[in-house]
Design a protein around this motif. Structure first.
Motif, PDB file in Angstrom:
ATOM      1  N   ASP A 198      65.493  58.139  38.514  1.00  0.00           N
ATOM      2  CA  ASP A 198      66.672  58.155  37.653  1.00  0.00           C
ATOM      3  C   ASP A 198      66.855  56.789  37.000  1.00  0.00           C
ATOM      4  OD1 ASP A 198      67.589  56.545  39.718  1.00  0.00           O
ATOM      5  OD2 ASP A 198      68.871  58.098  40.591  1.00  0.00           O
ATOM      6  N   ALA A 199      67.926  56.673  36.207  1.00  0.00           N
ATOM      7  CA  ALA A 199      68.176  55.429  35.472  1.00  0.00           C
ATOM      8  C   ALA A 199      68.416  54.257  36.418  1.00  0.00           C
ATOM      9  CB  ALA A 199      69.375  55.611  34.544  1.00  0.00           C
ATOM     10  N   ALA A 200      69.094  54.515  37.526  1.00  0.00           N
ATOM     11  CA  ALA A 200      69.339  53.441  38.493  1.00  0.00           C
ATOM     12  C   ALA A 200      68.025  52.911  39.055  1.00  0.00           C
ATOM     13  CB  ALA A 200      70.233  53.944  39.622  1.00  0.00           C
ATOM     14  N   TRP A 239      65.208  52.874  37.450  1.00  0.00           N
ATOM     15  CA  TRP A 239      64.603  52.078  36.369  1.00  0.00           C
ATOM     16  C   TRP A 239      65.144  50.647  36.409  1.00  0.00           C
ATOM     17  CZ3 TRP A 239      66.298  49.307  32.162  1.00  0.00           C
ATOM     18  CH2 TRP A 239      65.364  49.034  31.163  1.00  0.00           C
ATOM     19  N   VAL A 240      66.454  50.513  36.629  1.00  0.00           N
ATOM     20  CA  VAL A 240      67.080  49.189  36.677  1.00  0.00           C
ATOM     21  C   VAL A 240      66.604  48.410  37.902  1.00  0.00           C
ATOM     22  CG1 VAL A 240      69.262  47.954  36.914  1.00  0.00           C
ATOM     23  CG2 VAL A 240      69.103  49.934  35.380  1.00  0.00           C
ATOM     24  N   ASP A 246      61.488  54.903  39.305  1.00  0.00           N
ATOM     25  CA  ASP A 246      61.551  54.599  37.874  1.00  0.00           C
ATOM     26  C   ASP A 246      60.951  55.760  37.080  1.00  0.00           C
ATOM     27  OD1 ASP A 246      61.345  53.636  35.319  1.00  0.00           O
ATOM     28  OD2 ASP A 246      60.049  51.943  35.812  1.00  0.00           O
ATOM     29  N   LEU A 301      60.323  56.185  33.940  1.00  0.00           N
ATOM     30  CA  LEU A 301      59.352  55.785  32.928  1.00  0.00           C
ATOM     31  C   LEU A 301      57.996  55.497  33.562  1.00  0.00           C
ATOM     32  CD1 LEU A 301      58.593  54.990  30.063  1.00  0.00           C
ATOM     33  CD2 LEU A 301      59.512  52.696  30.521  1.00  0.00           C
TER      34      LEU A 301
END
Length: 215
Positions: free
Chosen positions: A124-126, A128-129, A205, A207
């Protein structure tokens, strides 16, 4: 009481994740990473590296000088023995830190990957961060810095050795080679631990997962 290479809190998790314990993954990762990233481990490692470098350089350098001169006095022998003791102490600590740190980071990486590999979680986006900010954590950043510096020491030692092999060896050629090998090994060990965690965080991540064709 001796130094605790691993803390008691890590004991329940060092065997690695199992399907029935995936709910403990976050707790396991936090405990194992805190153990591997203790500031006391870093300070001890920096001190041990310095002791090993000084001890190895002096011992090998003095032995090289003795060989060149063809004689050795009591003071020379005393210096060599003291330097060897210092180097041995530093190397012993470095090996213990490397072995325990490798075990902790490998298990932490396994716990990080487990919830994604088994399916309960998805990238998820978290994630990725986290994969992009982990290197900014102070305990990670200092290891990147000292690991890089150790590699530079290693490269300098190798370069000096290569120069001497071309231009002519001296009493310090062996010392430079020994320090170079120590620097390369120490730097690689520190950076490898960081890379294990970073690679494991890549499982969260989206991506990076798509680029690897995992999902």
């Amino acid at each position: 009481m001796g130094y605790a290479w691993t803390t008691p809190d890590s004991a329940p998790y060092v065997a690695g994740p199992t399907p029935s314990r995936l709910g403990e993954a976050d707790r396991a990762v936090a405990v194992l990473r805190a153990d591997a990233g203790r500031w006391s481990r870093w300070v001890l490692g920096v001190g041990a590296f310095g002791a090993a470098v000084v001890g190895v350089f002096v011992a090998v350098g003095v032995v090289g000088a003795i060989v060149d001169l063809g004689r050795a006095g009591p003071l020379d022998i005393g210096v060599v023995l003291a330097a060897l003791a210092l180097a041995l102490a530093g190397l012993t600590v470095l090996v213990r830190l490397a072995r325990s740190g490798r075990r902790l980071t490998r298990v932490a990486a396994a716990w990080l990957r487990a919830p994604y590999a088994a399916g309960p979680r998805s990238p998820d986006a978290a994630g990725w961060v986290r994969a992009r900010t982990v290197n900014l954590e102070p305990r990670v950043l200092v290891r990147l810095a000292t690991g890089t510096l150790a590699l530079l020491v290693g490269v300098a030692g190798v370069a000096l050795t290569a120069r001497d092999l071309v231009q002519g060896m001296s009493a310090l050629t062996g010392a430079a080679a020994a320090v170079g090998a120590l620097g390369l090994a120490s730097g690689a060990g520190q950076l490898a631990g960081v890379l294990r965690i970073v690679a494991a965080l890549g499982e969260a991540d989206p991506l990076w997962v798509r680029l690897r064709g995992r999902r």
